[in-house]
Design a protein around this motif. Sequence first.
Motif, PDB file in Angstrom:
ATOM      1  N   ASP A  66      18.860 -14.877 -13.506  1.00 17.19           N
ATOM      2  CA  ASP A  66      19.162 -15.616 -12.280  1.00 17.19           C
ATOM      3  C   ASP A  66      18.455 -14.916 -11.121  1.00 17.19           C
ATOM      4  O   ASP A  66      17.844 -13.870 -11.279  1.00 17.19           O
ATOM      5  CB  ASP A  66      20.675 -15.764 -12.054  1.00 17.19           C
ATOM      6  N   GLU A  67      18.531 -15.484  -9.945  1.00 21.74           N
ATOM      7  CA  GLU A  67      17.748 -14.995  -8.814  1.00 21.74           C
ATOM      8  C   GLU A  67      18.115 -13.589  -8.374  1.00 21.74           C
ATOM      9  O   GLU A  67      17.367 -12.942  -7.642  1.00 21.74           O
ATOM     10  CB  GLU A  67      17.852 -15.956  -7.637  1.00 21.74           C
ATOM     11  N   HIS A  68      19.242 -13.064  -8.818  1.00 25.61           N
ATOM     12  CA  HIS A  68      19.675 -11.722  -8.417  1.00 25.61           C
ATOM     13  C   HIS A  68      19.435 -10.679  -9.511  1.00 25.61           C
ATOM     14  O   HIS A  68      19.777  -9.517  -9.324  1.00 25.61           O
ATOM     15  CB  HIS A  68      21.155 -11.738  -8.029  1.00 25.61           C
ATOM     16  N   GLN A  69      18.876 -11.073 -10.618  1.00 28.24           N
ATOM     17  CA  GLN A  69      18.640 -10.141 -11.718  1.00 28.24           C
ATOM     18  C   GLN A  69      17.196  -9.655 -11.709  1.00 28.24           C
ATOM     19  O   GLN A  69      16.315 -10.280 -11.120  1.00 28.24           O
ATOM     20  CB  GLN A  69      18.960 -10.804 -13.059  1.00 28.24           C
ATOM     21  N   THR A  70      16.988  -8.571 -12.412  1.00 32.93           N
ATOM     22  CA  THR A  70      15.663  -7.963 -12.522  1.00 32.93           C
ATOM     23  C   THR A  70      15.230  -7.967 -13.977  1.00 32.93           C
ATOM     24  O   THR A  70      16.011  -7.636 -14.861  1.00 32.93           O
ATOM     25  CB  THR A  70      15.708  -6.501 -12.000  1.00 32.93           C
ATOM     26  N   GLY A  71      13.993  -8.319 -14.205  1.00 30.03           N
ATOM     27  CA  GLY A  71      13.419  -8.286 -15.546  1.00 30.03           C
ATOM     28  C   GLY A  71      12.265  -7.303 -15.577  1.00 30.03           C
ATOM     29  O   GLY A  71      11.842  -6.785 -14.537  1.00 30.03           O
ATOM     30  N   GLY A  72      11.774  -7.033 -16.749  1.00 30.60           N
ATOM     31  CA  GLY A  72      10.650  -6.113 -16.850  1.00 30.60           C
ATOM     32  C   GLY A  72       9.815  -6.367 -18.079  1.00 30.60           C
ATOM     33  O   GLY A  72      10.268  -6.982 -19.045  1.00 30.60           O
ATOM     34  N   PHE A  73       8.577  -5.899 -18.012  1.00 30.73           N
ATOM     35  CA  PHE A  73       7.659  -5.949 -19.135  1.00 30.73           C
ATOM     36  C   PHE A  73       7.232  -4.520 -19.427  1.00 30.73           C
ATOM     37  O   PHE A  73       6.803  -3.805 -18.517  1.00 30.73           O
ATOM     38  CB  PHE A  73       6.385  -6.749 -18.803  1.00 30.73           C
ATOM     39  N   LEU A  74       7.340  -4.099 -20.645  1.00 34.22           N
ATOM     40  CA  LEU A  74       6.817  -2.806 -21.052  1.00 34.22           C
ATOM     41  C   LEU A  74       5.418  -3.062 -21.600  1.00 34.22           C
ATOM     42  O   LEU A  74       5.236  -3.827 -22.548  1.00 34.22           O
ATOM     43  CB  LEU A  74       7.693  -2.176 -22.133  1.00 34.22           C
ATOM     44  N   VAL A  75       4.430  -2.454 -20.967  1.00 42.75           N
ATOM     45  CA  VAL A  75       3.042  -2.682 -21.342  1.00 42.75           C
ATOM     46  C   VAL A  75       2.498  -1.421 -22.005  1.00 42.75           C
ATOM     47  O   VAL A  75       2.556  -0.342 -21.430  1.00 42.75           O
ATOM     48  CB  VAL A  75       2.191  -3.047 -20.102  1.00 42.75           C
ATOM     49  N   TRP A  76       1.974  -1.570 -23.198  1.00 44.90           N
ATOM     50  CA  TRP A  76       1.424  -0.454 -23.934  1.00 44.90           C
ATOM     51  C   TRP A  76      -0.022  -0.264 -23.506  1.00 44.90           C
ATOM     52  O   TRP A  76      -0.793  -1.211 -23.456  1.00 44.90           O
ATOM     53  CB  TRP A  76       1.459  -0.768 -25.415  1.00 44.90           C
ATOM     54  N   GLY A  77      -0.398   0.950 -23.226  1.00 44.72           N
ATOM     55  CA  GLY A  77      -1.779   1.214 -22.838  1.00 44.72           C
ATOM     56  C   GLY A  77      -1.831   1.702 -21.411  1.00 44.72           C
ATOM     57  O   GLY A  77      -1.211   2.687 -21.062  1.00 44.72           O
ATOM     58  N   ASP A  78      -2.530   0.993 -20.581  1.00 42.51           N
ATOM     59  CA  ASP A  78      -2.656   1.370 -19.184  1.00 42.51           C
ATOM     60  C   ASP A  78      -2.845   0.099 -18.374  1.00 42.51           C
ATOM     61  O   ASP A  78      -3.855  -0.579 -18.519  1.00 42.51           O
ATOM     62  CB  ASP A  78      -3.855   2.301 -19.000  1.00 42.51           C
ATOM     63  N   PRO A  79      -1.861  -0.245 -17.530  1.00 47.16           N
ATOM     64  CA  PRO A  79      -1.981  -1.498 -16.780  1.00 47.16           C
ATOM     65  C   PRO A  79      -3.147  -1.515 -15.794  1.00 47.16           C
ATOM     66  O   PRO A  79      -3.531  -2.576 -15.336  1.00 47.16           O
ATOM     67  CB  PRO A  79      -0.640  -1.630 -16.061  1.00 47.16           C
ATOM     68  N   SER A  80      -3.733  -0.356 -15.508  1.00 50.87           N
ATOM     69  CA  SER A  80      -4.888  -0.345 -14.611  1.00 50.87           C
ATOM     70  C   SER A  80      -6.195  -0.589 -15.351  1.00 50.87           C
ATOM     71  O   SER A  80      -7.226  -0.805 -14.727  1.00 50.87           O
ATOM     72  CB  SER A  80      -4.963   0.988 -13.849  1.00 50.87           C
ATOM     73  N   LEU A  81      -6.159  -0.561 -16.678  1.00 54.69           N
ATOM     74  CA  LEU A  81      -7.360  -0.742 -17.488  1.00 54.69           C
ATOM     75  C   LEU A  81      -7.135  -1.816 -18.545  1.00 54.69           C
ATOM     76  O   LEU A  81      -6.282  -1.667 -19.409  1.00 54.69           O
ATOM     77  CB  LEU A  81      -7.723   0.561 -18.221  1.00 54.69           C
ATOM     78  N   TYR A  82      -7.900  -2.854 -18.499  1.00 54.88           N
ATOM     79  CA  TYR A  82      -7.923  -3.855 -19.566  1.00 54.88           C
ATOM     80  C   TYR A  82      -6.563  -4.414 -19.946  1.00 54.88           C
ATOM     81  O   TYR A  82      -6.251  -4.579 -21.107  1.00 54.88           O
ATOM     82  CB  TYR A  82      -8.609  -3.289 -20.817  1.00 54.88           C
ATOM     83  N   ASP A  83      -5.730  -4.685 -18.970  1.00 56.15           N
ATOM     84  CA  ASP A  83      -4.435  -5.254 -19.306  1.00 56.15           C
ATOM     85  C   ASP A  83      -4.295  -6.609 -18.628  1.00 56.15           C
ATOM     86  O   ASP A  83      -4.553  -6.733 -17.436  1.00 56.15           O
ATOM     87  CB  ASP A  83      -3.298  -4.330 -18.865  1.00 56.15           C
ATOM     88  N   GLY A  84      -3.869  -7.592 -19.367  1.00 57.57           N
ATOM     89  CA  GLY A  84      -3.742  -8.940 -18.828  1.00 57.57           C
ATOM     90  C   GLY A  84      -2.396  -9.242 -18.205  1.00 57.57           C
ATOM     91  O   GLY A  84      -2.229 -10.285 -17.587  1.00 57.57           O
ATOM     92  N   THR A  85      -1.411  -8.350 -18.346  1.00 57.70           N
ATOM     93  CA  THR A  85      -0.076  -8.645 -17.844  1.00 57.70           C
ATOM     94  C   THR A  85      -0.067  -8.881 -16.335  1.00 57.70           C
ATOM     95  O   THR A  85       0.547  -9.828 -15.848  1.00 57.70           O
ATOM     96  CB  THR A  85       0.897  -7.508 -18.207  1.00 57.70           C
TER      97      THR A  85
END
Length: 162
Positions: free
Chosen positions: A6-25
């Motif tokens: 809902d609008e008051h909750q927080t979600g997250g994505f755990l990204v393997w690797g490095d989000p600054s390099l070659y990540d599409g997330t």
Amino acid sequence: MAAELDEHQTGGFLVWGDPSLYDGTIRVIGTIITRGALTLDYDVIPGISSVQALAARHRITLNRVASPVHVTTGRRLAEGLPNNTDDIVVMLDADLACKNLRAENIEIYWGAYLGTDDEILVSGKLGDVIDHIEQTRRELRQRRGWIMDTYLLRRNPRHEAP
């Protein structure tokens, strides 16, 4: 996300690797926002990248004194080694493009599932270890259904004192 939070909750994505390099997330989240599919605010929280983990686990630096390091993909490596550096980090290499360089004077520092209990490391002269790496990748992909690996190629290795 809209169905689960809902609008008051927080979600997250755990990204393997490095989000600054070659990540599409990050790009995907940007696209969601741009298309107006969701209204959301987000942060990127850095962690230890797969490249940092590779160097740490092999107890090496990515480059040599006063030398650059080049970060690329397997697809780009398949086009040839860069001319401006001897230390090349390769990510996203589904076909293990470095196997075509086995005759060159290159060392490899390879790691799969870096930072996990299933971590596997191999290093040595590329021509001596590439068949083992290729077989290991094939077995791991078959057993687990996926593989996430990263490697450093070091052209013209010089064994410097630490």
